[in-house]
Design a protein around this motif. Sequence first.
Motif, PDB file in Angstrom:
ATOM      1  N   ASP A  84       0.836  -1.211   0.000  1.00 15.20           N
ATOM      2  CA  ASP A  84       0.000   0.000   0.000  1.00 15.20           C
ATOM      3  C   ASP A  84       0.867   1.256   0.000  1.00 15.20           C
ATOM      4  OD1 ASP A  84      -2.485  -1.239  -0.072  1.00 15.20           O
ATOM      5  OD2 ASP A  84      -2.512  -1.531   2.096  1.00 15.20           O
ATOM      6  N   SER A 123      -7.267   2.854  -7.249  1.00 16.62           N
ATOM      7  CA  SER A 123      -8.706   2.839  -6.970  1.00 16.62           C
ATOM      8  C   SER A 123      -9.487   2.879  -8.280  1.00 16.62           C
ATOM      9  CB  SER A 123      -9.081   4.040  -6.089  1.00 16.62           C
ATOM     10  OG  SER A 123     -10.442   4.008  -5.740  1.00 16.62           O
ATOM     11  N   LEU A 125     -12.575   2.014  -9.348  1.00 19.68           N
ATOM     12  CA  LEU A 125     -13.937   2.542  -9.396  1.00 19.68           C
ATOM     13  C   LEU A 125     -13.956   4.060  -9.263  1.00 19.68           C
ATOM     14  CD1 LEU A 125     -15.970  -0.082  -7.302  1.00 19.68           C
ATOM     15  CD2 LEU A 125     -15.921   0.228  -9.792  1.00 19.68           C
ATOM     16  N   MET A 126     -13.149   4.600  -8.347  1.00 19.89           N
ATOM     17  CA  MET A 126     -13.095   6.040  -8.170  1.00 19.89           C
ATOM     18  C   MET A 126     -12.491   6.728  -9.391  1.00 19.89           C
ATOM     19  SD  MET A 126     -14.606   6.552  -5.317  1.00 19.89           S
ATOM     20  CE  MET A 126     -15.625   5.145  -5.809  1.00 19.89           C
ATOM     21  N   THR A 127     -11.553   6.045 -10.040  1.00 19.14           N
ATOM     22  CA  THR A 127     -10.939   6.602 -11.249  1.00 19.14           C
ATOM     23  C   THR A 127     -11.957   6.668 -12.378  1.00 19.14           C
ATOM     24  OG1 THR A 127      -8.786   5.698 -10.631  1.00 19.14           O
ATOM     25  CG2 THR A 127      -9.073   6.339 -12.930  1.00 19.14           C
ATOM     26  N   SER A 130     -14.245   9.552 -11.738  1.00 28.76           N
ATOM     27  CA  SER A 130     -13.595  10.814 -12.069  1.00 28.76           C
ATOM     28  C   SER A 130     -13.519  11.011 -13.582  1.00 28.76           C
ATOM     29  CB  SER A 130     -12.186  10.857 -11.469  1.00 28.76           C
ATOM     30  OG  SER A 130     -11.542  12.071 -11.802  1.00 28.76           O
ATOM     31  N   LEU A 158     -13.211  12.058  -3.601  1.00 28.01           N
ATOM     32  CA  LEU A 158     -13.589  10.648  -3.693  1.00 28.01           C
ATOM     33  C   LEU A 158     -12.824   9.804  -2.685  1.00 28.01           C
ATOM     34  CD1 LEU A 158     -13.739  10.253  -7.592  1.00 28.01           C
ATOM     35  CD2 LEU A 158     -15.674  10.415  -6.017  1.00 28.01           C
ATOM     36  N   MET A 159     -11.550  10.120  -2.500  1.00 27.41           N
ATOM     37  CA  MET A 159     -10.744   9.383  -1.527  1.00 27.41           C
ATOM     38  C   MET A 159     -11.239   9.623  -0.102  1.00 27.41           C
ATOM     39  SD  MET A 159      -8.551   7.614  -3.261  1.00 27.41           S
ATOM     40  CE  MET A 159      -9.921   7.446  -4.426  1.00 27.41           C
ATOM     41  N   ILE A 161     -14.350  10.313   0.681  1.00 26.29           N
ATOM     42  CA  ILE A 161     -15.616   9.573   0.791  1.00 26.29           C
ATOM     43  C   ILE A 161     -15.362   8.105   1.110  1.00 26.29           C
ATOM     44  CG2 ILE A 161     -17.618   8.737  -0.517  1.00 26.29           C
ATOM     45  CD1 ILE A 161     -17.584  11.413  -2.012  1.00 26.29           C
ATOM     46  N   THR A 162     -14.325   7.543   0.489  1.00 27.20           N
ATOM     47  CA  THR A 162     -13.997   6.130   0.716  1.00 27.20           C
ATOM     48  C   THR A 162     -13.097   5.931   1.939  1.00 27.20           C
ATOM     49  OG1 THR A 162     -12.112   6.293  -0.827  1.00 27.20           O
ATOM     50  CG2 THR A 162     -14.223   5.556  -1.729  1.00 27.20           C
ATOM     51  N   LYS A 163     -12.794   7.046   2.630  1.00 26.57           N
ATOM     52  CA  LYS A 163     -11.979   7.029   3.856  1.00 26.57           C
ATOM     53  C   LYS A 163     -10.568   6.480   3.619  1.00 26.57           C
ATOM     54  CE  LYS A 163     -16.028   6.639   6.852  1.00 26.57           C
ATOM     55  NZ  LYS A 163     -16.705   5.863   7.929  1.00 26.57           N
ATOM     56  N   ASP A 164     -10.048   6.763   2.417  1.00 24.20           N
ATOM     57  CA  ASP A 164      -8.671   6.397   2.078  1.00 24.20           C
ATOM     58  C   ASP A 164      -7.803   7.626   2.320  1.00 24.20           C
ATOM     59  OD1 ASP A 164      -6.241   5.756   0.939  1.00 24.20           O
ATOM     60  OD2 ASP A 164      -7.095   4.823  -0.848  1.00 24.20           O
TER      61      ASP A 164
END
Length: 202
Positions: A84, A123, A125-127, A130, A158-159, A161-164
């Motif tokens: 990661d 990510s 799905l987030m990409t 976007s 978006l990050m 929202i996904t708590k990343d």
Amino acid sequence: MFVYLLVVVISYFMGTISCAYLISNYIFSSDIRQHGSKNPGTTNMMRTFGKKAGVLTLIGDYLKGTLAVLISIFLAKKMGADPDLAKYISALAAVCGHNWSVFMKFKGGKGVATSYGTMLAISPLMTIASMIFYIIILLVTRYVSIASMLGVCLFPILMLITKDMSGLWLGILFSVSVIYKHRGNIHKLLNGTENRFGAKAR
């Protein structure tokens, strides 16, 4: 620490591969940096050498970002490091390589496609979300610069929202970088001289 240093080196130099420069020089025998906006990126390639050249540049710049991150994750897993952490370091290094290439006197493109490429591996799905937002903004405004800046600036949201949290900081850095690289476009937008999508470079 050696693994992360290796990740930085590999990702940075993958980022320095300028698809626009290679395509313009070896296919069209002309340096893209001498045409239009002089930016070695997708939009200038499309305006100068046509849609096919632009698409090839886009795919190349996109894939090098994705591959850099995937290679870094693989290396981290093989060498017992944190995959990661490696992927975020890789993403930042690849975009830095594209934007500030040692082979171009620390100049380069604006990093939009490469940023998207790295984020696709981090990510997906987030990409995609976007990218859809980017396309909508482009269709509405007809300005690539506005779509690029707003599209990338959506990443930190978006990050969040996904708590990343690591992705959040990466998205913020990408957003700052893209806005900084588009400062000339911002000036043109304010003056009403920015080219719309599909127009020839002035």
